[in-house]
Every structure is written in structure tokens, then in C-alpha cells.
Design a protein around this motif. Sequence first.
Motif, mmCIF file in Angstrom:
data_model
loop_
_atom_site.group_PDB
_atom_site.id
_atom_site.type_symbol
_atom_site.label_atom_id
_atom_site.label_comp_id
_atom_site.label_asym_id
_atom_site.label_seq_id
_atom_site.Cartn_x
_atom_site.Cartn_y
_atom_site.Cartn_z
ATOM 1 N N GLY A 47 0.639 -1.278 -0.043
ATOM 2 C CA GLY A 47 0.021 -0.012 -0.026
ATOM 3 C C GLY A 47 0.885 1.135 -0.062
ATOM 4 N N VAL A 48 0.519 2.148 0.749
ATOM 5 C CA VAL A 48 1.253 3.557 1.025
ATOM 6 C C VAL A 48 2.620 3.197 1.147
ATOM 7 C CG1 VAL A 48 0.772 3.884 3.627
ATOM 8 C CG2 VAL A 48 0.763 5.831 1.724
ATOM 9 N N ALA A 49 3.027 2.414 1.744
ATOM 10 C CA ALA A 49 4.536 2.166 1.940
ATOM 11 C C ALA A 49 5.351 2.080 0.835
ATOM 12 C CB ALA A 49 4.848 0.689 2.869
ATOM 13 N N LEU A 50 4.517 1.644 -0.173
ATOM 14 C CA LEU A 50 5.062 1.484 -1.358
ATOM 15 C C LEU A 50 5.572 3.071 -2.084
ATOM 16 C CD1 LEU A 50 3.018 -1.256 -3.205
ATOM 17 C CD2 LEU A 50 5.381 -1.696 -2.690
ATOM 18 N N ASP A 51 4.730 3.893 -1.556
ATOM 19 C CA ASP A 51 5.122 5.072 -2.092
ATOM 20 C C ASP A 51 6.295 5.543 -1.393
ATOM 21 O OD1 ASP A 51 2.940 5.278 -3.714
ATOM 22 O OD2 ASP A 51 1.473 5.795 -2.064
ATOM 23 N N TYR A 312 8.586 8.014 7.819
ATOM 24 C CA TYR A 312 8.414 9.015 6.989
ATOM 25 C C TYR A 312 7.746 10.294 7.613
ATOM 26 C CZ TYR A 312 6.743 11.830 2.946
ATOM 27 O OH TYR A 312 6.456 12.897 2.057
ATOM 28 N N VAL A 313 6.381 9.835 8.580
ATOM 29 C CA VAL A 313 5.651 10.831 8.837
ATOM 30 C C VAL A 313 6.260 11.593 10.054
ATOM 31 C CG1 VAL A 313 3.612 11.181 10.130
ATOM 32 C CG2 VAL A 313 3.375 9.589 8.162
ATOM 33 N N LEU A 314 7.050 10.818 10.934
ATOM 34 C CA LEU A 314 7.781 11.400 12.004
ATOM 35 C C LEU A 314 8.953 12.400 11.549
ATOM 36 C CD1 LEU A 314 8.331 11.807 15.016
ATOM 37 C CD2 LEU A 314 9.749 9.756 14.922
ATOM 38 N N ALA A 315 9.510 12.032 10.423
ATOM 39 C CA ALA A 315 10.514 13.016 10.002
ATOM 40 C C ALA A 315 9.940 14.162 9.436
ATOM 41 C CB ALA A 315 11.589 12.253 8.838
ATOM 42 N N GLU A 316 8.916 13.955 8.663
ATOM 43 C CA GLU A 316 8.160 15.010 8.224
ATOM 44 C C GLU A 316 7.691 16.020 9.160
ATOM 45 O OE1 GLU A 316 5.224 15.637 4.630
ATOM 46 O OE2 GLU A 316 4.184 14.557 6.274
ATOM 47 N N SER A 359 -9.966 -6.336 4.222
ATOM 48 C CA SER A 359 -9.501 -5.649 5.341
ATOM 49 C C SER A 359 -7.961 -5.188 5.113
ATOM 50 C CB SER A 359 -9.508 -6.653 6.620
ATOM 51 O OG SER A 359 -10.985 -7.027 7.010
ATOM 52 N N MET A 360 -7.444 -6.177 4.426
ATOM 53 C CA MET A 360 -5.825 -5.858 4.138
ATOM 54 C C MET A 360 -5.860 -4.543 3.148
ATOM 55 S SD MET A 360 -2.604 -5.915 4.086
ATOM 56 C CE MET A 360 -2.246 -7.654 5.189
ATOM 57 N N ALA A 361 -6.736 -4.548 2.093
ATOM 58 C CA ALA A 361 -6.733 -3.369 1.278
ATOM 59 C C ALA A 361 -7.017 -2.219 1.762
ATOM 60 C CB ALA A 361 -7.756 -3.715 0.039
ATOM 61 N N ARG A 362 -7.942 -2.072 2.608
ATOM 62 C CA ARG A 362 -8.545 -0.969 3.599
ATOM 63 C C ARG A 362 -7.326 -0.653 4.356
ATOM 64 N NH1 ARG A 362 -12.467 -2.916 5.362
ATOM 65 N NH2 ARG A 362 -11.988 -3.474 7.465
ATOM 66 N N ALA A 363 -6.739 -1.706 5.169
ATOM 67 C CA ALA A 363 -5.642 -0.921 6.298
ATOM 68 C C ALA A 363 -4.695 -0.507 5.525
ATOM 69 C CB ALA A 363 -5.391 -2.178 7.177
ATOM 70 N N LYS A 364 -3.960 -1.328 4.579
ATOM 71 C CA LYS A 364 -2.545 -0.896 4.071
ATOM 72 C C LYS A 364 -2.729 0.480 3.431
ATOM 73 C CE LYS A 364 -3.189 -2.971 -0.405
ATOM 74 N NZ LYS A 364 -2.555 -3.973 -1.429
ATOM 75 N N ASN A 365 -3.750 1.024 3.328
ATOM 76 C CA ASN A 365 -3.884 2.448 2.620
ATOM 77 C C ASN A 365 -4.496 3.346 3.189
ATOM 78 O OD1 ASN A 365 -2.773 2.075 -0.273
ATOM 79 N ND2 ASN A 365 -4.326 0.593 -0.480
ATOM 80 N N ALA A 366 -4.607 3.177 4.550
ATOM 81 C CA ALA A 366 -5.443 4.134 5.414
ATOM 82 C C ALA A 366 -4.799 5.166 5.877
ATOM 83 C CB ALA A 366 -6.177 3.027 6.418
ATOM 84 N N ILE A 367 -3.835 5.785 5.088
ATOM 85 C CA ILE A 367 -3.106 7.155 5.617
ATOM 86 C C ILE A 367 -2.796 7.946 4.318
ATOM 87 C CG2 ILE A 367 -0.906 6.135 5.947
ATOM 88 C CD1 ILE A 367 -0.335 7.917 8.100
ATOM 89 N N ALA A 368 -2.774 9.021 4.582
ATOM 90 C CA ALA A 368 -2.363 9.959 3.455
ATOM 91 C C ALA A 368 -0.778 10.507 3.880
ATOM 92 C CB ALA A 368 -3.127 11.451 3.109
ATOM 93 N N LEU A 369 0.108 10.276 2.812
ATOM 94 C CA LEU A 369 1.597 10.762 3.053
ATOM 95 C C LEU A 369 1.516 12.303 3.217
ATOM 96 C CD1 LEU A 369 3.851 8.535 1.176
ATOM 97 C CD2 LEU A 369 3.048 8.408 3.538
ATOM 98 N N ASP A 370 0.781 12.790 2.188
ATOM 99 C CA ASP A 370 1.052 14.415 2.352
ATOM 100 C C ASP A 370 -0.009 14.991 3.257
ATOM 101 O OD1 ASP A 370 2.929 14.361 0.364
ATOM 102 O OD2 ASP A 370 1.442 13.835 -1.123
ATOM 103 N N ALA A 371 0.350 15.326 4.265
ATOM 104 C CA ALA A 371 -0.418 16.152 5.332
ATOM 105 C C ALA A 371 -1.013 17.292 4.952
ATOM 106 C CB ALA A 371 0.405 16.254 6.800
#
Length: 371
Positions: A47-51, A312-316, A359-371
Amino acid sequence: MTTVLISGGGIAGSALAYWLHRHGLSPTVLERAPRPRSGGQAIDIRGVALDVMDRMGLLDRARELRTRMRGMSVLDGDGKEIHRSTEGAYSSGRFDSPDIEVLREDLVRLLSEQAAERAEFIYGDSICALHEHEQGHAAGIHVDFANGPSRTFDLVVGADGLHSGVRRLVFGPEQDFIRHLGTYLSVFSAENFLDLDNWQVWLRDGDTGFGLMPVRDNSELRIAAGFRSEPLADQDTETMRQRVVAGLASLSWEGSRLAKAAAEAPDFFCDAMAQIHMDRWSHGRAALIGDAAHCPSPLSGQGTSLALVGAYVLAEELGRTPGDHGTAFARYEERMRPFVALNQALATENPEGPASEESMARAKNAIALDA
């Protein structure tokens, strides 16, 4: 420039070091092992970890390292095949997914090499004590090391896993935060004595089971053997090895060869399948990421992705609020907690197997990298 000591040179720690440097901070990575750790199971980037990997410039290289399974067989206790699939495997999910499965040691090497160009790495040492002080220009955390001389940093981040030393020093004993899931998992390597060709084999018999995965162009097996148990008081490596050897030896199908492999494996590892649940992931100038903060357990399949995204999020957030770590830590938690909750739930959704694809599809993408 803000100095940050990261305890743990694995996935979370190496990724955090890279991103902290990108945001103008000065990271130092401390790793207890004398070199980047080898061994371990195959892990997933989803999911978003690929980004996150793409933004690090490492996605194509990770894809080159991915496992190349053709399918899997599920056996009963006597070794009779009761199910097979050429569409996916328990360890990785569907083969037609964009998600990536790689060996843990390959991903650690990839991340640590990328981070080493931007951060100081110290191997073979660990933290003994932390002393926070807030006296004007001397404000920071004084760190005592097991081997090296003491130093002071502006911030300390624990990226040191399920049994985090930073968490213990800052927040208290592990038993206050750990939730045992009733299972132990061992991982070790052996020769490919079954001549498996990019094909996984899974078996469960009573309270013991295993999964066999050929790796390194089918020259080696990576074996994951598990057994059900309440929390064990004595968990030193050799005691756990004896339990795993005895459990495998009791199996009808290939039990003796698997037991021998476990007894002889130089990279034998065994630990509880457990989660970490905390009311907060930061205190003063110290914070936690990855398994140290919110281990979902390997049963979720999402520990690696949570580590990459959390770094990624903590550093940002630290980069967005220079000199105001309190605000950065609060924003980091606010963004990450819903994502963590959904992914931890994957481990307990289906006690007899993996969570549903939905459930996996929902969970793995459940955050936006660009706050």
C-alpha cells in the motif's frame, strides 16, 4: 542543527535516518549488533509504504529483490495436500498485487546503505541510561552507552523493536504494554532438502505448524515454525530452540529433518507473537516508532509497512516544526494512530489464517503521506 539518536538500525531506524537528513536534521543510528542483521523471514511492503520506498528512490531496486513464488501447498499432518494455490501465498498475498515481498535482510541492507550516506552509524553498542535536561543551551538528552563514551543529543527515538530498550527506560517495563497473542514463531535457514522450486509448503498439526519458503534461487529454505503457548517465563534462545526442535520432531511429515535443521541453524530466532499498545509514543524529548511503539505482530503482515510509513511521517513532522519537537510528536501520533489501529486489527481478525483481502486493502492504504 537538531541532533537525533536513533536506537535500532533495522527497517524503521534506517528509514528514519534517511528522512531526518532530508528534512535538515542530523541523525545518528545506534545498532546493538556488530553489523546489519541478517536472517529473518520474508516481509511485505504494501500500500502506501510502496510510495515511501518510491520517494526514497528505492522502489525499483526493491522490486528486483522480491521473492518469485509460483504458488503454495497446504498439507495435513501426514503430508497429504489439502489445498493449493497458484494465485497467491500466505506469506505475501496475491501474486498479481503491486505489493512486494522481500527477505528482511535484503530490505535492511537496501535501507541502511541508503541512510549511511546521510547519517552516522554506530554498530556494536547500546543505550544504558537516558537523562533529559532542559537548561537553556544545554537542553537535550544525555545518553550513556554500554561501550562508547556518553553523548548528548537533542532527541532520542526508539526504533528498537518489540523488546525496546528505549521504551523501557522512558516509559516503564514491557509488561505494561505487551499483549501476547497465544503463539510463538521461530525463523531459521536450512538447505533446500525438499528441492522446492519457488513453491511454498504449509502444514499444521495440533499446536505446531510450519511454512517452508525457498529463497536465494531455490538454494536455501527459510523456515517459519510456530507453536501455540501462553507466555513463557524462560525465553532464552537455546531454551526456545529446544521447544521448537521437540515440536517439529513430533510431526509425522518431515518432522525429523525439520527438527535437525532447527537444532543446527546458526541463525535460529524465536519470539512471541505479540502486540504493543501504548497511550502515547513520546515523552519529553524521546519518541518511539515501528514495533517499539505499536508492534502489530508478524501475524498482521504489516509491521514493515508501519515502520516505513511511521519513519516518513515522524521525520516530516519534525521538519515542519523546527525546534518544537512536542508539536511534531503530537502531529505524528495524530496521523499514525488510525493507520496503526486498522493494521493491528489484521492480526486478530482471523486466528486460523490471514485477514481478508478487503481488510488488508483498507488497512494498507489508510493514511495520506501528504499531510
